[in-house]
Design an enzyme around this catalytic site. Structure first.
Site, PDB file in Angstrom:
ATOM      1  N   LYS A   1      21.259  -4.201 -23.724  1.00  0.00           N
ATOM      2  CA  LYS A   1      20.225  -3.292 -24.274  1.00  0.00           C
ATOM      3  C   LYS A   1      19.314  -2.690 -23.212  1.00  0.00           C
ATOM      4  O   LYS A   1      18.610  -1.716 -23.449  1.00  0.00           O
ATOM      5  CB  LYS A   1      19.379  -4.037 -25.308  1.00  0.00           C
ATOM      6  CG  LYS A   1      18.396  -5.036 -24.711  1.00  0.00           C
ATOM      7  CD  LYS A   1      17.644  -5.818 -25.788  1.00  0.00           C
ATOM      8  CE  LYS A   1      16.649  -6.790 -25.156  1.00  0.00           C
ATOM      9  NZ  LYS A   1      16.066  -7.728 -26.113  1.00  0.00           N
TER      10      LYS A   1
ATOM     11  N   HIS B   1      12.877 -15.321 -14.062  1.00  0.00           N
ATOM     12  CA  HIS B   1      12.913 -14.255 -15.081  1.00  0.00           C
ATOM     13  C   HIS B   1      12.147 -13.074 -14.515  1.00  0.00           C
ATOM     14  O   HIS B   1      11.070 -13.245 -13.955  1.00  0.00           O
ATOM     15  CB  HIS B   1      12.290 -14.739 -16.400  1.00  0.00           C
ATOM     16  CG  HIS B   1      12.575 -13.796 -17.534  1.00  0.00           C
ATOM     17  ND1 HIS B   1      11.972 -12.566 -17.642  1.00  0.00           N
ATOM     18  CD2 HIS B   1      13.424 -13.894 -18.579  1.00  0.00           C
ATOM     19  CE1 HIS B   1      12.431 -11.947 -18.725  1.00  0.00           C
ATOM     20  NE2 HIS B   1      13.312 -12.714 -19.316  1.00  0.00           N
ATOM     21  N   ARG B   2      12.684 -11.878 -14.683  1.00  0.00           N
ATOM     22  CA  ARG B   2      12.119 -10.734 -13.947  1.00  0.00           C
ATOM     23  C   ARG B   2      11.336  -9.761 -14.845  1.00  0.00           C
ATOM     24  O   ARG B   2      11.220  -8.572 -14.545  1.00  0.00           O
ATOM     25  CB  ARG B   2      13.259 -10.001 -13.249  1.00  0.00           C
ATOM     26  CG  ARG B   2      14.316  -9.544 -14.236  1.00  0.00           C
ATOM     27  CD  ARG B   2      15.453  -8.781 -13.586  1.00  0.00           C
ATOM     28  NE  ARG B   2      16.258  -8.178 -14.657  1.00  0.00           N
ATOM     29  CZ  ARG B   2      17.156  -7.238 -14.447  1.00  0.00           C
ATOM     30  NH1 ARG B   2      17.384  -6.788 -13.226  1.00  0.00           N
ATOM     31  NH2 ARG B   2      17.844  -6.739 -15.450  1.00  0.00           N
TER      32      ARG B   2
ATOM     33  N   ASN C   1       0.825  -1.236   0.000  1.00  0.00           N
ATOM     34  CA  ASN C   1       0.000   0.000   0.000  1.00  0.00           C
ATOM     35  C   ASN C   1       0.849   1.272   0.000  1.00  0.00           C
ATOM     36  O   ASN C   1       0.470   2.285  -0.562  1.00  0.00           O
ATOM     37  CB  ASN C   1      -0.880   0.034   1.259  1.00  0.00           C
ATOM     38  CG  ASN C   1      -2.015  -0.971   1.183  1.00  0.00           C
ATOM     39  OD1 ASN C   1      -2.267  -1.518   0.103  1.00  0.00           O
ATOM     40  ND2 ASN C   1      -2.670  -1.218   2.314  1.00  0.00           N
TER      41      ASN C   1
ATOM     42  N   LYS D   1      17.185 -21.477 -23.129  1.00  0.00           N
ATOM     43  CA  LYS D   1      15.997 -21.194 -22.329  1.00  0.00           C
ATOM     44  C   LYS D   1      14.827 -20.848 -23.234  1.00  0.00           C
ATOM     45  O   LYS D   1      14.995 -20.307 -24.331  1.00  0.00           O
ATOM     46  CB  LYS D   1      16.259 -20.067 -21.325  1.00  0.00           C
ATOM     47  CG  LYS D   1      16.404 -18.689 -21.914  1.00  0.00           C
ATOM     48  CD  LYS D   1      16.618 -17.591 -20.857  1.00  0.00           C
ATOM     49  CE  LYS D   1      15.334 -17.024 -20.349  1.00  0.00           C
ATOM     50  NZ  LYS D   1      14.575 -16.235 -21.342  1.00  0.00           N
ATOM     51  N   ASN D   2      13.594 -21.162 -22.749  1.00  0.00           N
ATOM     52  CA  ASN D   2      12.393 -20.602 -23.367  1.00  0.00           C
ATOM     53  C   ASN D   2      12.445 -19.090 -23.164  1.00  0.00           C
ATOM     54  O   ASN D   2      12.977 -18.625 -22.151  1.00  0.00           O
ATOM     55  CB  ASN D   2      11.138 -21.102 -22.645  1.00  0.00           C
ATOM     56  CG  ASN D   2      10.686 -22.483 -23.052  1.00  0.00           C
ATOM     57  OD1 ASN D   2      10.015 -23.152 -22.291  1.00  0.00           O
ATOM     58  ND2 ASN D   2      11.024 -22.944 -24.238  1.00  0.00           N
ATOM     59  N   ASP D   3      11.817 -18.352 -24.055  1.00  0.00           N
ATOM     60  CA  ASP D   3      11.686 -16.928 -23.789  1.00  0.00           C
ATOM     61  C   ASP D   3      10.576 -16.726 -22.758  1.00  0.00           C
ATOM     62  O   ASP D   3       9.739 -17.619 -22.548  1.00  0.00           O
ATOM     63  CB  ASP D   3      11.380 -16.160 -25.078  1.00  0.00           C
ATOM     64  CG  ASP D   3      12.156 -14.846 -25.088  1.00  0.00           C
ATOM     65  OD1 ASP D   3      12.467 -14.337 -26.176  1.00  0.00           O
ATOM     66  OD2 ASP D   3      12.458 -14.340 -23.993  1.00  0.00           O
ATOM     67  N   GLU D   4      10.533 -15.527 -22.161  1.00  0.00           N
ATOM     68  CA  GLU D   4       9.644 -15.347 -21.004  1.00  0.00           C
ATOM     69  C   GLU D   4       8.152 -15.477 -21.340  1.00  0.00           C
ATOM     70  O   GLU D   4       7.353 -15.773 -20.457  1.00  0.00           O
ATOM     71  CB  GLU D   4       9.934 -14.028 -20.271  1.00  0.00           C
ATOM     72  CG  GLU D   4       9.560 -12.758 -20.963  1.00  0.00           C
ATOM     73  CD  GLU D   4      10.555 -12.338 -22.020  1.00  0.00           C
ATOM     74  OE1 GLU D   4      11.581 -13.038 -22.200  1.00  0.00           O
ATOM     75  OE2 GLU D   4      10.300 -11.328 -22.677  1.00  0.00           O
TER      76      GLU D   4
ATOM     77  N   LYS E   1      11.165 -14.467 -30.703  1.00  0.00           N
ATOM     78  CA  LYS E   1      10.648 -14.629 -29.344  1.00  0.00           C
ATOM     79  C   LYS E   1       9.450 -15.579 -29.345  1.00  0.00           C
ATOM     80  O   LYS E   1       9.207 -16.320 -28.415  1.00  0.00           O
ATOM     81  CB  LYS E   1      10.233 -13.229 -28.860  1.00  0.00           C
ATOM     82  CG  LYS E   1       9.779 -13.135 -27.468  1.00  0.00           C
ATOM     83  CD  LYS E   1       9.642 -11.657 -27.061  1.00  0.00           C
ATOM     84  CE  LYS E   1      10.330 -11.472 -25.797  1.00  0.00           C
ATOM     85  NZ  LYS E   1      10.964 -10.487 -25.242  1.00  0.00           N
TER      86      LYS E   1
ATOM     87  N   SER F   1      21.676 -11.286 -19.532  1.00  0.00           N
ATOM     88  CA  SER F   1      21.018 -11.471 -20.828  1.00  0.00           C
ATOM     89  C   SER F   1      20.925 -10.130 -21.559  1.00  0.00           C
ATOM     90  O   SER F   1      21.896  -9.469 -21.751  1.00  0.00           O
ATOM     91  CB  SER F   1      19.651 -12.076 -20.501  1.00  0.00           C
ATOM     92  OG  SER F   1      18.999 -12.442 -21.642  1.00  0.00           O
TER      93      SER F   1
ATOM     94  N   LYS G   1      15.087 -17.442 -30.447  1.00  0.00           N
ATOM     95  CA  LYS G   1      14.409 -16.315 -31.122  1.00  0.00           C
ATOM     96  C   LYS G   1      14.057 -16.783 -32.531  1.00  0.00           C
ATOM     97  O   LYS G   1      14.742 -17.637 -33.090  1.00  0.00           O
ATOM     98  CB  LYS G   1      15.350 -15.100 -31.192  1.00  0.00           C
ATOM     99  CG  LYS G   1      15.825 -14.584 -29.829  1.00  0.00           C
ATOM    100  CD  LYS G   1      14.767 -13.807 -29.083  1.00  0.00           C
ATOM    101  CE  LYS G   1      15.291 -13.368 -27.725  1.00  0.00           C
ATOM    102  NZ  LYS G   1      14.327 -12.637 -26.922  1.00  0.00           N
TER     103      LYS G   1
ATOM    104  N   HIS H   1      17.808 -12.969 -13.324  1.00  0.00           N
ATOM    105  CA  HIS H   1      18.415 -11.989 -14.229  1.00  0.00           C
ATOM    106  C   HIS H   1      18.762 -10.750 -13.419  1.00  0.00           C
ATOM    107  O   HIS H   1      17.892 -10.215 -12.716  1.00  0.00           O
ATOM    108  CB  HIS H   1      17.442 -11.630 -15.357  1.00  0.00           C
ATOM    109  CG  HIS H   1      17.229 -12.747 -16.337  1.00  0.00           C
ATOM    110  ND1 HIS H   1      17.519 -12.640 -17.666  1.00  0.00           N
ATOM    111  CD2 HIS H   1      16.766 -14.019 -16.169  1.00  0.00           C
ATOM    112  CE1 HIS H   1      17.236 -13.781 -18.287  1.00  0.00           C
ATOM    113  NE2 HIS H   1      16.774 -14.633 -17.392  1.00  0.00           N
TER     114      HIS H   1
HETATM  115  C1  CAP Z   1      16.944 -11.185 -24.164  1.00  0.00           C
HETATM  116  C2  CAP Z   1      15.577 -11.490 -23.621  1.00  0.00           C
HETATM  117  C3  CAP Z   1      15.520 -11.415 -22.122  1.00  0.00           C
HETATM  118  C4  CAP Z   1      15.915 -10.067 -21.584  1.00  0.00           C
HETATM  119  C5  CAP Z   1      15.556  -9.961 -20.126  1.00  0.00           C
HETATM  120  C6  CAP Z   1      14.523 -10.593 -24.218  1.00  0.00           C
HETATM  121  O1  CAP Z   1      16.918 -11.326 -25.545  1.00  0.00           O
HETATM  122  O2  CAP Z   1      15.197 -12.814 -23.964  1.00  0.00           O
HETATM  123  O3  CAP Z   1      14.185 -11.730 -21.744  1.00  0.00           O
HETATM  124  O4  CAP Z   1      17.256  -9.986 -21.655  1.00  0.00           O
HETATM  125  O5  CAP Z   1      16.209  -8.816 -19.639  1.00  0.00           O
HETATM  126  O6  CAP Z   1      13.418 -11.107 -24.346  1.00  0.00           O
HETATM  127  O7  CAP Z   1      14.827  -9.423 -24.483  1.00  0.00           O
HETATM  128  P1  CAP Z   1      18.185 -10.750 -26.330  1.00  0.00           P
HETATM  129  P2  CAP Z   1      17.039  -8.919 -18.284  1.00  0.00           P
HETATM  130  O8  CAP Z   1      19.374 -11.540 -25.891  1.00  0.00           O
HETATM  131  O9  CAP Z   1      17.846 -10.951 -27.778  1.00  0.00           O
HETATM  132  O10 CAP Z   1      18.302  -9.322 -25.925  1.00  0.00           O
HETATM  133  O11 CAP Z   1      18.029  -9.996 -18.523  1.00  0.00           O
HETATM  134  O12 CAP Z   1      17.639  -7.539 -18.142  1.00  0.00           O
HETATM  135  O13 CAP Z   1      16.029  -9.241 -17.222  1.00  0.00           O
HETATM  136 MG    MG Z   2      13.266 -12.751 -23.211  1.00  0.00          MG
END
Ligand code: CAP
Ligand code: MG
Ligand code: MG
Length: 488
Positions: free
Chosen positions: A329, A287-288, A114, A192-195, A168, A398, A166, A321
């Site tokens: 980036k 993954h954050r 809150n 890894k799988n992407d998020e 993604k 990453s 990728k 992460h």
């Molecule tokens: C990186 C990534 C990760 C981010 C997460 C993306 O891809 O898979 O999820 O890096 O950021 O979706 O952007 P790239 P962080 O390698 O193509 O950039 O690690 O800062 O949490």
């Molecule tokens: Mg990702």
């Protein structure tokens, strides 16, 4: 600027009960401590606003209530220090307030719940936290760590080299597995799988798992090396999350060859702790995604990357992460990202305001102290085999990295004890994924030999192509961001 004495006099009865600027020894073990950057709202001064925050994040509300008791007052959080020049506030939380079975969700609901929405503040960001040793005993901490993954992969003294498949999203399960296979035979360790990967109609979860298993078996056979795949098990509900975990296990992956990835912010801390408690022998990959809403430096409300990472270790994530310290980036600074990385890796480490010991190490235990300070042990096993320390949680690096940025990041990090996952940094390679993986492996080899990548590229073609490609085509959006940053 008002003196502390004047500020104290300005407090009303209720506020007074949440302030003790003479608190003896806040590190006496009864309190979890937090430091906030805070700007008062309305016509409140710093101390009044801080007292309101301490009230709302422990026992109070906006008025003193008749129903208070002597015991409830003992549970009041206390403002115990101010820095009026830097707009900083220190708050001590009696940790008996918290759910006693070790519940991170409960703590965050108190201290950054809150209060982030209160009119009494115009800025409130939790910069650092300190956990007393006895408090740590309530929390699982990591179980399966990067040390276990290193043993499984037989990979030591270098980062674990990974990728994110990728594009993604949008590959079929067979196409997805093909990319994973190419990375593994190119020499990579970890995919890894992407998020956002879940159960999409064009890539059904069960088919993705099946195809990855076939791809991994093939890659292990061809390379003679173990491989790891981190499956995103985030889901709409716990039953589905557990079902996905069980699907992976029953697909025949040997222990160590798979990790469970959880979108810890959007799926929530209950999911993180459920996975840690149900699967102590699996690497829990935090993954954050969405953390930026709380952590971006320009955001006046929320908490720091350091705070997020410390709670991830407490919750038992094997890795989280922690950002590329501005090398990749994503927005992030070396101080923030590297401090976070060190705090979750090491046994004793400095935060922004607190030096955190992740264990109860009795003064007289010379051996324990020696191990802790000498080899940065991440846990001490007692004769009776019980843990006395909280194991390490590893940084996962990453966001926009590519083979030309591995050494620059290691130089900032000062350690190779992390997993790196490069997406575009691998699959954008002009010669494709296999070459992208080879270029990553070669950039790591160059680092370990102490040779520049330019020198090493003279005899390693995939690395040469990566340097030509990634150095010239620096990510336009990053360039733009850097330009605006430097001009502001
Ligand atoms: C990186 C990534 C990760 C981010 C997460 C993306 O891809 O898979 O999820 O890096 O950021 O979706 O952007 P790239 P962080 O390698 O193509 O950039 O690690 O800062 O949490
Ligand atoms: Mg990702
Ligand atoms: Mg313990």
């Amino acid at each position: 600027m008002a003196t502390e004495k004047e500020l104290l006099k300005s407090l009303n009865d209720k506020q007074k009960a949440y302030v003790d600027l003479k608190l003896k020894n806040p590190k006496n073990g009864e309190y979890m401590l937090g430091v906030f950057h805070m700007l008062p709202g309305g016509d409140l001064n710093m101390l009044q606003a801080a007292a309101e925050i301490a009230a709302e994040s422990s026992t109070g509300t906006n008025f003193k209530v008749q129903t208070e008791t002597p015991f409830s007052r003992e549970m009041n959080a206390l403002v115990y220090k101010l820095d009026l020049k830097k707009d900083l506030v220190w708050i001590a939380y009696p940790w008996r307030l918290f759910d006693r079975i070790g519940n991170v969700q409960n703590i965050l609901t108190y201290i950054v719940g809150n209060v982030l929405g209160m009119k009494e503040v115009n800025a409130l960001k939790l910069l650092d936290v300190w956990f007393p040793p006895a408090f740590l005993e309530q929390y699982d901490g990591p179980s399966y760590t990067i040390d276990d993954m290193r043993k499984y992969l037989d990979v030591y003294d270098r980062p674990i080299l990974g990728t994110i498949v990728k594009p993604k999203m949008g590959l079929t399960s067979a196409e997805y597995a093909e990319v994973a296979y190419d990375f593994w035979v190119g020499g990579g360790d970890f995919v890894k799988n992407d998020e956002p990967q879940a159960d999409q109609d064009f890539c059904p979860y069960d088919k993705m798992v099946k195809h990855v298993k076939e791809a991994m078996d093939k890659a292990v056979k061809e390379t003679g090396k173990k491989k790891v795949h981190s499956f995103n098990v985030s889901a709409s509900d716990f039953d589905t999350m557990i079902k996905r975990c069980e699907m992976i296990i029953s697909a025949g992956f040997e222990p160590g060859s798979f990790a469970f990835l959880i979108d810890g912010i959007t799926a929530g801390w209950m999911a993180v702790q459920t996975l840690r408690r149900r699967y102590p022998n699996v690497f829990i990959h935090f993954h954050r995604a969405a953390h930026g809403a709380f952590t971006r430096p320009e955001n006046p409300f929320g908490f720091s990357v350091l705070v997020l990472s410390k709670f991830a270790r407490l919750a038992g994530a094997s890795g989280i992460h922690t950002g590329t310290a501005g090398v990749g980036k994503m927005a992030g600074t070396p101080t923030e990202d590297i401090t976070a990385a060190h705090n979750i890796l090491k046994f004793v480490s400095d935060g922004h305001f607190f030096n955190q010991e992740w264990a109860k190490v009795p003064e007289n235990d010379e051996d324990a102290i020696k191990i802790v300070h000498e080899d940065e042990a991440h846990h001490i096993i007692l004769e009776d085999d019980s843990w006395r320390g909280m194991k390490k949680c590893c940084p996962i690096i990453s966001g926009g990295l590519n083979p030309t940025l591995l050494k620059p990041f290691i130089d900032v990090m000062g350690s190779t004890d992390f997993i790196t996952t490069m997406g575009a940094g691998c699959h954008a390679h002009p010669k494709g994924t296999k070459s992208g993986a080879a270029a990553l492996v070669q950039s790591c080899e160059a680092y370990l030999k102490g040779i520049s990548i330019e020198e090493y590229a003279k005899t390693h073609n995939e690395l040469k192509k990566a340097i030509d490609f990634f150095s010239k085509k620096k990510n336009k959006s990053v360039e733009q961001a850097e330009k605006t940053e430097s001009s502001s």
